[in-house]
Design a protein around this motif. Structure first.
Motif, PDB file in Angstrom:
ATOM      1  N   LYS A  94      42.125  39.006  35.476  1.00  0.00           N
ATOM      2  CA  LYS A  94      42.846  40.023  36.901  1.00  0.00           C
ATOM      3  C   LYS A  94      42.942  38.262  37.400  1.00  0.00           C
ATOM      4  CE  LYS A  94      38.976  42.494  37.296  1.00  0.00           C
ATOM      5  NZ  LYS A  94      38.658  43.435  38.357  1.00  0.00           N
ATOM      6  N   GLU A  95      44.001  38.444  37.434  1.00  0.00           N
ATOM      7  CA  GLU A  95      44.704  35.768  37.631  1.00  0.00           C
ATOM      8  C   GLU A  95      45.446  37.119  39.280  1.00  0.00           C
ATOM      9  OE1 GLU A  95      44.951  33.892  33.378  1.00  0.00           O
ATOM     10  OE2 GLU A  95      46.756  35.203  34.798  1.00  0.00           O
ATOM     11  N   TRP A  96      44.757  36.444  40.005  1.00  0.00           N
ATOM     12  CA  TRP A  96      45.319  36.772  41.236  1.00  0.00           C
ATOM     13  C   TRP A  96      46.758  36.450  41.478  1.00  0.00           C
ATOM     14  CZ3 TRP A  96      48.330  34.216  44.854  1.00  0.00           C
ATOM     15  CH2 TRP A  96      48.278  33.993  46.363  1.00  0.00           C
ATOM     16  N   GLU A  97      47.280  36.063  41.632  1.00  0.00           N
ATOM     17  CA  GLU A  97      48.747  35.450  41.168  1.00  0.00           C
ATOM     18  C   GLU A  97      49.816  35.698  40.099  1.00  0.00           C
ATOM     19  OE1 GLU A  97      52.305  31.064  41.618  1.00  0.00           O
ATOM     20  OE2 GLU A  97      49.414  31.283  40.701  1.00  0.00           O
ATOM     21  N   THR A  98      49.212  36.249  39.317  1.00  0.00           N
ATOM     22  CA  THR A  98      49.979  37.339  37.976  1.00  0.00           C
ATOM     23  C   THR A  98      49.823  38.413  38.433  1.00  0.00           C
ATOM     24  OG1 THR A  98      48.967  35.887  36.332  1.00  0.00           O
ATOM     25  CG2 THR A  98      49.554  38.160  35.791  1.00  0.00           C
ATOM     26  N   ILE A  99      48.792  39.220  38.997  1.00  0.00           N
ATOM     27  CA  ILE A  99      49.078  40.585  39.552  1.00  0.00           C
ATOM     28  C   ILE A  99      49.520  40.821  40.914  1.00  0.00           C
ATOM     29  CG2 ILE A  99      47.023  42.082  40.426  1.00  0.00           C
ATOM     30  CD1 ILE A  99      45.157  41.393  38.652  1.00  0.00           C
ATOM     31  N   ARG A 100      49.765  39.798  41.381  1.00  0.00           N
ATOM     32  CA  ARG A 100      50.603  39.881  42.615  1.00  0.00           C
ATOM     33  C   ARG A 100      52.002  39.959  42.303  1.00  0.00           C
ATOM     34  NH1 ARG A 100      51.099  34.298  47.091  1.00  0.00           N
ATOM     35  NH2 ARG A 100      52.330  33.805  44.218  1.00  0.00           N
ATOM     36  N   ASN A 101      52.341  38.962  41.779  1.00  0.00           N
ATOM     37  CA  ASN A 101      53.931  38.688  41.157  1.00  0.00           C
ATOM     38  C   ASN A 101      53.842  40.292  40.260  1.00  0.00           C
ATOM     39  OD1 ASN A 101      53.681  35.732  41.524  1.00  0.00           O
ATOM     40  ND2 ASN A 101      54.081  35.153  39.236  1.00  0.00           N
ATOM     41  N   TYR A 102      52.864  40.709  39.592  1.00  0.00           N
ATOM     42  CA  TYR A 102      53.372  41.838  39.279  1.00  0.00           C
ATOM     43  C   TYR A 102      53.581  42.510  40.483  1.00  0.00           C
ATOM     44  CZ  TYR A 102      52.311  40.674  34.635  1.00  0.00           C
ATOM     45  OH  TYR A 102      52.335  40.013  33.742  1.00  0.00           O
ATOM     46  N   GLU A 103      52.747  43.033  41.211  1.00  0.00           N
ATOM     47  CA  GLU A 103      53.601  43.717  42.539  1.00  0.00           C
ATOM     48  C   GLU A 103      53.931  43.532  43.627  1.00  0.00           C
ATOM     49  OE1 GLU A 103      49.539  44.232  45.398  1.00  0.00           O
ATOM     50  OE2 GLU A 103      50.946  43.479  46.390  1.00  0.00           O
ATOM     51  N   LYS A 104      55.184  42.083  43.548  1.00  0.00           N
ATOM     52  CA  LYS A 104      56.490  42.000  44.279  1.00  0.00           C
ATOM     53  C   LYS A 104      57.197  42.187  43.500  1.00  0.00           C
ATOM     54  CE  LYS A 104      56.532  38.403  46.417  1.00  0.00           C
ATOM     55  NZ  LYS A 104      56.289  36.508  46.231  1.00  0.00           N
ATOM     56  N   ASP A 105      57.548  41.727  41.989  1.00  0.00           N
ATOM     57  CA  ASP A 105      58.747  41.713  41.053  1.00  0.00           C
ATOM     58  C   ASP A 105      58.901  43.214  40.586  1.00  0.00           C
ATOM     59  OD1 ASP A 105      58.627  39.019  41.766  1.00  0.00           O
ATOM     60  OD2 ASP A 105      57.703  38.275  39.879  1.00  0.00           O
ATOM     61  N   LYS A 106      57.753  44.002  39.867  1.00  0.00           N
ATOM     62  CA  LYS A 106      57.938  45.414  39.468  1.00  0.00           C
ATOM     63  C   LYS A 106      58.065  46.182  40.458  1.00  0.00           C
ATOM     64  CE  LYS A 106      58.309  43.767  35.070  1.00  0.00           C
ATOM     65  NZ  LYS A 106      59.715  44.057  34.206  1.00  0.00           N
ATOM     66  N   GLY A 107      57.042  46.478  41.737  1.00  0.00           N
ATOM     67  CA  GLY A 107      56.876  46.974  42.480  1.00  0.00           C
ATOM     68  C   GLY A 107      55.877  48.281  42.664  1.00  0.00           C
ATOM     69  N   PHE A 108      54.529  47.225  41.638  1.00  0.00           N
ATOM     70  CA  PHE A 108      53.385  47.797  41.928  1.00  0.00           C
ATOM     71  C   PHE A 108      52.666  48.586  42.745  1.00  0.00           C
ATOM     72  CE2 PHE A 108      53.318  46.885  37.115  1.00  0.00           C
ATOM     73  CZ  PHE A 108      53.999  47.359  36.541  1.00  0.00           C
ATOM     74  N   ASP A 109      52.764  49.967  44.091  1.00  0.00           N
ATOM     75  CA  ASP A 109      51.980  49.477  44.999  1.00  0.00           C
ATOM     76  C   ASP A 109      50.294  49.113  44.479  1.00  0.00           C
ATOM     77  OD1 ASP A 109      51.645  51.014  47.277  1.00  0.00           O
ATOM     78  OD2 ASP A 109      51.012  52.745  46.410  1.00  0.00           O
ATOM     79  N   ARG A 110      50.650  48.293  45.775  1.00  0.00           N
ATOM     80  CA  ARG A 110      48.925  47.967  45.856  1.00  0.00           C
ATOM     81  C   ARG A 110      47.570  47.293  44.872  1.00  0.00           C
ATOM     82  NH1 ARG A 110      45.953  51.606  50.308  1.00  0.00           N
ATOM     83  NH2 ARG A 110      44.302  49.901  50.016  1.00  0.00           N
ATOM     84  N   PHE A 111      48.709  46.696  44.021  1.00  0.00           N
ATOM     85  CA  PHE A 111      48.142  46.536  42.664  1.00  0.00           C
ATOM     86  C   PHE A 111      47.477  44.992  42.922  1.00  0.00           C
ATOM     87  CE2 PHE A 111      48.954  44.747  37.859  1.00  0.00           C
ATOM     88  CZ  PHE A 111      48.278  45.722  37.655  1.00  0.00           C
TER      89      PHE A 111
END
Length: 601
Positions: free
Chosen positions: A326-343
């Motif tokens: 659960k890396e903050w930057e990795t999960i944030r990038n998935y939220e932004k780039d993939k559109g995963f809601d509030r990941f």
């Protein structure tokens, strides 16, 4: 007892009580032996009375070693910069996964294992398939025991997807294309080609299953279990609470389903690791959390709507699987780039999320600049103190003003005698006249409580602090200081007591001792109270906190030391600016002289 000392004692006592309550952990629960799950069931999404349930794999030999289980049946390797493992061609299960960049302890090079195959005592895997609808039955769709063939690809790696294929022998050909990025995200594209002369109805699903309750930390401030987002609503269910979910007779399990219209995800989270199913943004699905008591299996599912596939047509769907740290930057990038809601909310930010989120954001960017998490915590503390400085200045200025009023207050006490009501009235009149707020002295300390909790939460749950070094002997800021006064900080040839033992309580490291000293010096900005009870409380307080915080994470203790040091400098400078010169060395000398006099008596 003067008001200044009352405020300080009150604030410190409140801090002490709240910290004790907050960090009280639940006693460990006894682990029940894992039973032999015969099958894990999931209701078919088609909702027709003739439909039955998909059958994830049985656990026939729970005593098998991981190596033995991996040797059974054909497999396809996974090799990415972050992941190593394999996919079982039986069921096409993603059930063997290790994290290349994370190790079990600092002392060895054993990678953290996230997923394990069926046959081991801690089976944990992701499974995909199709639920039959209409005239189809489960023998005609791929499930947990389907023997897939490799159509293309040899090793699953970034830029090198693999495709599995299975022909049901009755006119339906199923394909599963799996790809992986350089971090922790799998893309799973499932398709079915209909070569029959009639329309076929079936529904894709994804499952993450865990056999037996995992060994969790069992801290009440940490969530481990089901975590899911359903159209903007976050829901967390601990493993221990899953048997209390509503029982479904049709599924023979405790089940909680949520209908998601367009955005959501569901999975299991541990302290640092997570495995989540993520339908494509905009895709409606049924989010399921399930516990089967008969075989002790915990399960999350995404059930997608039933598809109608016309003759000669192909239907496909794309979903995602996150399996990793659960890396903050990795999960944030998935939220932004993939559109995963509030990941990002998959990270357990806690009750004070409005503080923990910005605190970690600042800490993350400081670490990017500085490159050392310990110095980043020091820099963060300086920033926090700078933000709170206006309030601190007002508070310390009020305390300095109280010192100036001390002679006048003594006169009021003499005039009032035993009339306490008269004394309080005259003191309040004096405060109003001089524009002094006697309660302001404890405000900075009280404000430290939520900040302290928030920083503890950040240090405790974020993986960026795990195994993060500082200087010298501090190699893990998320763990207590490993040095010990009992072996003279490593000079004597024996190891310090292990955590949990009685001696570990008094086995103080360098940082906890520095914490006690910093609190003690901060007290010496003012003379010791003349009241013996107050004096005793003040004398013991730094050392109580030293032992109490000694077993906390080094990063938190480092923050507290830095905070005390800055507070000392600020308070000293502000007092000097108001004409009061703290006699630190004189107060230290006076405290030792009092001890000698007490011992002489």
């Amino acid at each position: 007892m003067d008001d200044q000392n009352k405020n300080l004692i009150l604030a410190t006592a409140l801090s002490f009580i709240v910290i004790l309550v907050w960090f009280l952990l639940f006693p460990p629960e006894e682990q029940t032996p894992t039973t032999d799950p015969e099958q894990v069931v999931a209701t078919a999404p088609d909702q027709q009375a003739t439909d039955t349930a998909p059958t994830p794999p049985s656990l026939a030999t729970p005593q098998e070693t991981r190596e033995t289980a991996l040797a059974e049946g054909a497999r396809l390797d996974i090799d990415s910069p972050s992941l190593a493992g394999s996919i079982s061609l039986t069921g096409g299960r993603i059930d063997d996964l290790a994290l290349k960049d994370y190790f079990v302890t600092l002392k060895d090079e054993e990678n953290v294992t996230l997923l394990s195959p069926v046959g081991t005592g801690n089976s944990y895997y992701a499974l995909y398939g199709w639920a039959p609808g209409g005239t189809l039955n489960y023998d005609q769709v791929p499930g947990s025991n389907t023997e897939w063939q490799v159509e293309s690809g040899e090793t699953l790696a970034p830029g090198s997807p693999v495709t599995l294929v299975w022909d049901n022998g009755a006119g339906l050909t199923f394909r599963r294309e799996i790809s992986v990025d350089d971090k922790f995200l799998f893309t799973v594209k499932q398709s079915v080609e209909n070569t029959t002369d009639s329309e076929q109805r079936l529904a894709p699903y994804g499952i993450v299953a865990r056999h037996g309750e995992p060994d969790t930390k069992k801290f009440f401030i940490l969530h481990e279990g089901v975590v899911r987002m359903s159209d903007g609503e976050l829901e967390e269910t601990k493993y221990a609470d899953m048997p209390d979910m509503d029982f479904s007779q049709a599924e023979n399990a405790n089940v909680e389903t949520i209908s998601v219209s367009e955005n959501g995800w569901v999975g299991f989270t541990d302290k640092y690791w997570m495995t989540s199913l993520l339908p494509a943004p905009g895709q409606g699905f049924t989010s399921v959390a399930k516990y089967s008591a008969s075989n002790d299996v915990y399960q999350t599912e995404t059930r997608l709507p039933t598809m109608s596939v016309a003759p000669g047509q192909t239907a496909e769907t794309t979903t995602y699987l996150f399996a990793g740290a659960k890396e903050w930057e990795t999960i944030r990038n998935y939220e932004k780039d993939k559109g995963f809601d509030r990941f990002l909310d998959s990270i357990d930010w806690g009750w004070f999320f409005f503080l923990t989120k910005p605190i970690f954001w600042v800490l993350h960017h400081l670490h990017a600049l500085i490159g050392n998490m310990g110095f980043s915590i020091i820099a963060l503390t300086i920033i926090i103190k700078a933000v709170l400085f206006p309030l601190a200045y007002k508070s310390y200025a009020s305390m300095a003003k109280m010192k100036e009023l001390q002679p006048e207050m003594e006169k009021l006490k003499e005039r009032a005698g035993d009339d306490r009501q008269k004394l309080q009235q005259e003191m309040m009149a004096l405060y109003k006249k001089e524009k002094v707020n006697p309660a302001s002295g404890c405000l900075p300390l009280l404000l430290q409580i939520p900040i302290f909790f928030s920083l503890y939460k950040v240090i405790f749950v974020t993986i960026e602090l795990r195994h993060a070094p500082f200087i010298g002997w501090i190699r893990d800021l998320s763990a207590p200081d490993p040095s010990s006064i009992l072996n003279l900080f490593g000079l004597l040839p024996f190891a310090p007591p292990e955590a949990g033992s009685l001696l570990a309580i008094i086995s103080l490291g360098v940082l906890p001792i520095l914490l006690g000293i910093s609190m003690w010096l901060q007290q010496k900005l003012n003379p010791a109270p003349t009241d013996q009870t107050q004096a005793m409380i003040f004398a013991w307080m730094p050392w109580i906190f030293m032992f109490m915080l000694g077993s906390f994470a080094s990063g938190l203790v480092l923050y507290w030391i830095t905070n005390n040091t800055i507070t000392f400098i600020q308070q000293y400078a502000i007092m000097r600016s108001h004409g009061y010169k703290p006699d630190v060395f004189g107060n230290i000398k006076s405290s030792f002289n009092k001890k000698k006099k007490t011992e002489a008596k």
